[in-house]
Design an enzyme around this catalytic site. Structure first.
Site, mmCIF file in Angstrom:
data_model
loop_
_atom_site.group_PDB
_atom_site.id
_atom_site.type_symbol
_atom_site.label_atom_id
_atom_site.label_comp_id
_atom_site.label_asym_id
_atom_site.label_seq_id
_atom_site.Cartn_x
_atom_site.Cartn_y
_atom_site.Cartn_z
ATOM 1 N N LYS A 74 0.805 -1.218 0.000
ATOM 2 C CA LYS A 74 0.000 0.000 0.000
ATOM 3 C C LYS A 74 0.844 1.277 0.000
ATOM 4 O O LYS A 74 0.488 2.257 -0.664
ATOM 5 C CB LYS A 74 -0.971 0.001 1.181
ATOM 6 C CG LYS A 74 -2.065 -1.051 1.060
ATOM 7 C CD LYS A 74 -3.063 -0.952 2.193
ATOM 8 C CE LYS A 74 -4.173 -1.982 2.041
ATOM 9 N NZ LYS A 74 -5.193 -1.867 3.109
ATOM 10 N N ASP A 111 -10.225 2.365 2.386
ATOM 11 C CA ASP A 111 -10.485 1.648 3.634
ATOM 12 C C ASP A 111 -11.312 2.490 4.604
ATOM 13 O O ASP A 111 -12.233 1.982 5.253
ATOM 14 C CB ASP A 111 -9.171 1.237 4.302
ATOM 15 C CG ASP A 111 -8.480 0.093 3.577
ATOM 16 O OD1 ASP A 111 -9.183 -0.714 2.945
ATOM 17 O OD2 ASP A 111 -7.242 0.009 3.647
#
Length: 301
Positions: A74, A111
């Site tokens: 990420k 997220d």
């Protein structure tokens, strides 16, 4: 087109990770593709860290629409993208890549969006909750960073508690600096609470979120949970762990009559923006979707 069959014009996406065999994203996205009769496919893409940038450029050259990014890529994805959105800039990470026709790569961090959407779907009034008191997050990793960012954008005061306290202080420092840099506003209301004190959650906390792997099946402490005896009766308790569906923390919250929100909803809702960008249509996290992914989870148990 016959359902379940793809053609040479199929829209393609996938998930990059190392490992990636655990990911439920292929199950979810291919279910949505089939339900909407879309000519497309979503595939797992196991990529070693040192090959990440090459793999991304290769997917782009091969005509993929984009990809999801999971552990440990990420932060590398954030460094690679040309156009990170605000959530990505604030969190310093990207989990959704969209390849533009002009060759540029857009990056998003969804997220936090998925977390907030899962709360709303469970009937939580975020405005009312924010007014009741601060949010307490356990953990200082990538998930904590994304969720803290989303809560700060909603106006919450956020407290970080981590077993390794210097990591909590580092997260608060990083988020505060990113907030000032990318929003032009003064540092948000972020603070650190020593790890020992979560053993008893105080009554002024309105939202409790476990962002660690504690309580997860096969994790470091499957029985972990803080003491909720002194918590407010209006406390909302969240756990991003979804294996098992009801962690010890969520079970304790339910037994106290508190609102308990599991991690599966966050997993499902965070996938929606990517699906829309790659395949051109909206999705919903309905009961059928939850049942389908839950069945897949049972098969892996």
């Amino acid at each position: 087109m016959k359902r379940g069959r793809i053609t040479g014009q199929a829209k393609l996406a996938g998930v990059l990770g190392h490992p990636v065999s655990h990911s439920l994203s292929p199950v979810l996205h291919n279910y949505w593709l089939e339900q909407r009769n879309i000519d497309g496919a979503y595939v797992p893409l196991p990529v070693r860290p040192e090959q990440f940038a090459i793999a991304v450029r290769g997917l782009q050259a091969a005509g993929f629409r984009g990809a999801n990014v999971t552990i440990p890529h990420k932060e590398a994805a954030f460094a690679l993208v040309d156009e990170p959105d605000l959530a990505a800039r604030l969190s310093g990470s990207v989990n959704t890549l969209v390849f533009s026709e002009d060759g540029r790569i857009q990056g998003s961090s969804t997220d936090g969006f998925g977390f907030l959407e899962s709360l709303t779907a469970d009937g939580v009034d975020l405005t009312h909750l924010r007014q009741q008191g601060p949010a307490l997050l356990f953990g200082a990793g990538g998930a904590a960073r994304s969720i803290a960012t989303a809560l700060l954008e909603q106006g919450f005061s956020v407290i970080i508690s981590n077993r390794t306290e210097p990591r909590a202080h580092a997260l608060v420092k990083d988020l505060s600096q990113a907030w000032e840099e990318h929003t032009g506003n003064s540092a948000p209301d972020l603070s650190v609470q020593p790890w020992a004190t979560p053993e008893s959650v105080s009554g002024d906390i309105s939202l409790l979120v476990n962002t660690t792997s504690l309580g997860m099946s096969g994790g470091p402490d499957t029985a972990w949970m803080p003491d909720l005896a002194h918590a407010s009766e209006n406390l909302v308790v969240c756990d991003i762990v979804y294996i098992p569906r009801e962690t010890p923390l969520l079970k304790a919250a339910t037994q106290r009559g508190l609102v308990a929100v599991g991690g599966l909803g966050m997993l499902l809702h965070q996938a929606r923006p990517g699906f829309r960008a790659w395949f051109g249509t909206e999705t919903t996290v309905d009961a059928a979707t939850i049942d389908y992914v839950s069945d897949a989870l049972k098969c892996r148990a």
